[in-house]
Scaffold this active site. Structure first.
Site, PDB file in Angstrom:
ATOM      1  N   HIS A  98       0.921  -1.132   0.000  1.00 64.07           N
ATOM      2  CA  HIS A  98       0.000   0.000   0.000  1.00 64.07           C
ATOM      3  C   HIS A  98       0.959   1.179   0.000  1.00 64.07           C
ATOM      4  O   HIS A  98       1.669   1.390   0.993  1.00 64.07           O
ATOM      5  CB  HIS A  98      -0.894  -0.032   1.246  1.00 64.07           C
ATOM      6  CG  HIS A  98      -1.901   1.082   1.335  1.00 64.07           C
ATOM      7  ND1 HIS A  98      -3.252   0.867   1.552  1.00 64.07           N
ATOM      8  CD2 HIS A  98      -1.748   2.440   1.262  1.00 64.07           C
ATOM      9  CE1 HIS A  98      -3.885   2.036   1.605  1.00 64.07           C
ATOM     10  NE2 HIS A  98      -2.988   3.009   1.440  1.00 64.07           N
ATOM     11  N   HIS A 100       3.388   4.074   0.341  1.00 62.98           N
ATOM     12  CA  HIS A 100       3.605   4.910   1.525  1.00 62.98           C
ATOM     13  C   HIS A 100       4.938   5.624   1.418  1.00 62.98           C
ATOM     14  O   HIS A 100       5.843   5.180   0.717  1.00 62.98           O
ATOM     15  CB  HIS A 100       3.571   4.055   2.799  1.00 62.98           C
ATOM     16  CG  HIS A 100       4.511   2.893   2.763  1.00 62.98           C
ATOM     17  ND1 HIS A 100       4.184   1.718   2.124  1.00 62.98           N
ATOM     18  CD2 HIS A 100       5.757   2.725   3.269  1.00 62.98           C
ATOM     19  CE1 HIS A 100       5.188   0.864   2.244  1.00 62.98           C
ATOM     20  NE2 HIS A 100       6.168   1.449   2.920  1.00 62.98           N
TER      21      HIS A 100
HETATM   22  P1  AMP Z   1       8.482  -0.643   3.390  1.00 63.84           P
HETATM   23  O1  AMP Z   1       9.650  -1.541   3.713  1.00 63.84           O
HETATM   24  O2  AMP Z   1       8.868   0.613   2.680  1.00 63.84           O
HETATM   25  O3  AMP Z   1       7.340  -1.384   2.735  1.00 63.84           O
HETATM   26  O4  AMP Z   1       7.993  -0.120   4.822  1.00 63.84           O
HETATM   27  C1  AMP Z   1       6.958  -0.684   5.559  1.00 63.84           C
HETATM   28  C2  AMP Z   1       7.034  -0.059   6.916  1.00 63.84           C
HETATM   29  O5  AMP Z   1       5.811  -0.255   7.582  1.00 63.84           O
HETATM   30  C3  AMP Z   1       8.145  -0.659   7.807  1.00 63.84           C
HETATM   31  O6  AMP Z   1       9.038   0.378   8.216  1.00 63.84           O
HETATM   32  C4  AMP Z   1       7.361  -1.246   8.983  1.00 63.84           C
HETATM   33  O7  AMP Z   1       8.028  -1.090  10.218  1.00 63.84           O
HETATM   34  C5  AMP Z   1       6.067  -0.441   8.937  1.00 63.84           C
HETATM   35  N1  AMP Z   1       4.917  -1.133   9.503  1.00 63.84           N
HETATM   36  C6  AMP Z   1       4.479  -2.375   9.217  1.00 63.84           C
HETATM   37  N2  AMP Z   1       3.371  -2.677   9.921  1.00 63.84           N
HETATM   38  C7  AMP Z   1       3.091  -1.574  10.662  1.00 63.84           C
HETATM   39  C8  AMP Z   1       2.063  -1.251  11.614  1.00 63.84           C
HETATM   40  N3  AMP Z   1       1.094  -2.115  11.927  1.00 63.84           N
HETATM   41  N4  AMP Z   1       2.100  -0.037  12.193  1.00 63.84           N
HETATM   42  C9  AMP Z   1       3.079   0.848  11.896  1.00 63.84           C
HETATM   43  N5  AMP Z   1       4.059   0.607  10.997  1.00 63.84           N
HETATM   44  C10 AMP Z   1       4.074  -0.589  10.400  1.00 63.84           C
HETATM   45 ZN    ZN Z   2      -4.227  -0.946   1.357  1.00 61.69          ZN
END
Ligand code: AMP
Ligand code: ZN
Length: 114
Positions: A98, A100
């Protein structure tokens, strides 16, 4: 989207430390922070990655960057500086599909990109 962890945060099915929200964007603290300020900014619309941006939905990029500006101000790092990072796809280490942006700051960030 079923089984999308960030959609579940948007829907309130999974808790998150929300620091900013408006009608198009929501932002929350990363669960595994790598800097004193580590915020995840997402569009409410499920867009899997930058590869899925279109002329129709790309307006969310403006919303995300304007949210980042407000969050940085709120966190007291607007003047000191911060970094916005997007990981797109497997080689970049994208783990949540998703789209971000990571807002990182509160420390002098190194030049490392790999
Ligand atoms: P990416 O590696 O760019 O896809 O980053 C995904 C990020 O989402 C990582 O830094 C995770 O620590 C963070 N993440 C995953 N699950 C959660 C959650 N439930 N709440 C907050 N951050 C999350
Ligand atoms: Zn989503």
């Amino acid at each position: 989207m079923d089984n999308c962890i960030f959609c579940k945060i948007i829907n309130g099915q999974i808790p998150a430390a929300v620091v900013y929200e408006d009608d198009r964007v929501i932002a929350f603290k990363d669960i595994n922070p790598v800097a004193p300020v580590h915020i995840i900014i997402i569009p409410r619309e499920h867009i899997a990655s930058v590869n899925d941006l279109t002329v129709e939905n790309a307006g969310v990029l403006t919303d995300i960057f304007l949210a980042a500006q407000k969050i940085a101000e709120k966190m007291g790092i607007a003047d000191k500086g911060y970094r916005l990072i997007n990981n797109c796809g497997a080689d970049a280490g994208q783990t949540v599909f998703h789209m971000h942006f990571h807002l990182l700051g509160g420390i002098v960030l190194g030049p490392k990109i790999i």
